[in-house]
Design an enzyme around this catalytic site. Sequence first.
Site, PDB file in Angstrom:
ATOM      1  N   HIS A 103       8.497  29.776  23.848  1.00 55.85           N
ATOM      2  CA  HIS A 103       9.417  28.969  23.038  1.00 55.85           C
ATOM      3  C   HIS A 103       9.027  27.496  23.058  1.00 55.85           C
ATOM      4  O   HIS A 103       8.456  27.008  24.027  1.00 55.85           O
ATOM      5  CB  HIS A 103      10.843  29.113  23.579  1.00 55.85           C
ATOM      6  CG  HIS A 103      11.325  30.529  23.626  1.00 55.85           C
ATOM      7  ND1 HIS A 103      11.222  31.307  24.762  1.00 55.85           N
ATOM      8  CD2 HIS A 103      11.892  31.301  22.670  1.00 55.85           C
ATOM      9  CE1 HIS A 103      11.724  32.516  24.509  1.00 55.85           C
ATOM     10  NE2 HIS A 103      12.127  32.542  23.246  1.00 55.85           N
ATOM     11  N   HIS A 131      13.958  23.398  27.878  1.00 54.94           N
ATOM     12  CA  HIS A 131      14.906  23.238  26.754  1.00 54.94           C
ATOM     13  C   HIS A 131      15.962  22.166  27.034  1.00 54.94           C
ATOM     14  O   HIS A 131      16.738  21.839  26.136  1.00 54.94           O
ATOM     15  CB  HIS A 131      15.601  24.564  26.445  1.00 54.94           C
ATOM     16  CG  HIS A 131      14.671  25.646  25.979  1.00 54.94           C
ATOM     17  ND1 HIS A 131      13.829  25.479  24.883  1.00 54.94           N
ATOM     18  CD2 HIS A 131      14.420  26.894  26.450  1.00 54.94           C
ATOM     19  CE1 HIS A 131      13.124  26.599  24.711  1.00 54.94           C
ATOM     20  NE2 HIS A 131      13.452  27.459  25.649  1.00 54.94           N
TER      21      HIS A 131
HETATM   22 ZN   LIG Z   1      10.588  30.855  26.759  1.00 57.05          ZN
END
Ligand SMILES: [Zn+2]
Length: 335
Positions: A193, A157
């Site tokens: 994610h 991320h």
């Molecule tokens: Zn994740």
Amino acid sequence: MRVIITPNHQEHQSPYEIWNGEQTPHQEIPARVENIIAALKNTHHELVELEQKVPMRILRAIHSSRYLSFLSDFCPTLSDGEYKYPSVFALHAQTEDRYKYPLTRLGFYSFDMYTPLSNATFRVALDSASAAYQAAFEVKNRAQKVAFALCRPPGHHAEPNQMGGYCYLNNAAVAAQFFSQFGKVATLDVDFHHGNGTQHIFYEREDVLTVSLHADPDWKFPHFSGYADEKGAGDGDGFNLNIPLQQGTTNSQYQRSLVKALTRIKEFGAEYLVVSFGADTHADDPIGGFALTTKYFTKMAKTIAELELPTVIVMEGGYNTSKLGDNVVSFLSGF
Ligand SMILES: [Zn+2]
């Protein structure tokens, strides 16, 4: 398989995250990695302590210099045990050098309230990035086909100039940037994610293909990135593939999407592969929402290994701490 571990990861231990305005238990805890190490000790995999340091030129190729300076300046100003969270974020993109006050800079370089800084955070994140670097270096120079960087904190991320989603430095991008000196690289993100940071770091490059299978971002974090129509820009147009998946995705549904992703990687002609592995796709993950099983992780990995590419596996998420060891062992056994 050689597994690179970073003994100092426990020094970074965020006390809580802020969700819906409240303090909630932080999910990204040191026990995650300790559980994985305990499980790996019962296997044939070789645990190796970190020896190398990621070169600054690699970090500067994937993160802005000012972001890196911010992390290295800000963290040492905090006292032992103190964690700083941002409260206000940048409303509009502004020039980075405009901001001088520490909390303004913290807001500028953050995109959520899950990812605080302590005086150990930058040091620990650097070691995590170095583990990914060492894994890539070994795959390139030691004639081994695959290595696993047991990174903590995770990295996918982390944006070119922002921390978020428990990530500070993009470990997968470190490995991909290193490999890109020698040929075409594909990153394959199989965390639950979307790997927004990895996508954006390489978004305008045609030498690094970024592919991510993940929860539909309209439903799950990171919400504002990971849609199917994000395909790259400029020279990188056509070199990003997002495959958003729905709640309850099963082994067989996931497998079909994985095959699609691997077809694109083959067509691209990748010479090196970086896999961002997260076990938060497991049915029992507390923050996930798919229905994958421990046993399926072996099949997932076997399917990926059929590419027969020099590969670095980088640890990302997975928050059912008691099952994390078994899930990682299952995945690695597929290689
Ligand atoms: Zn994740």
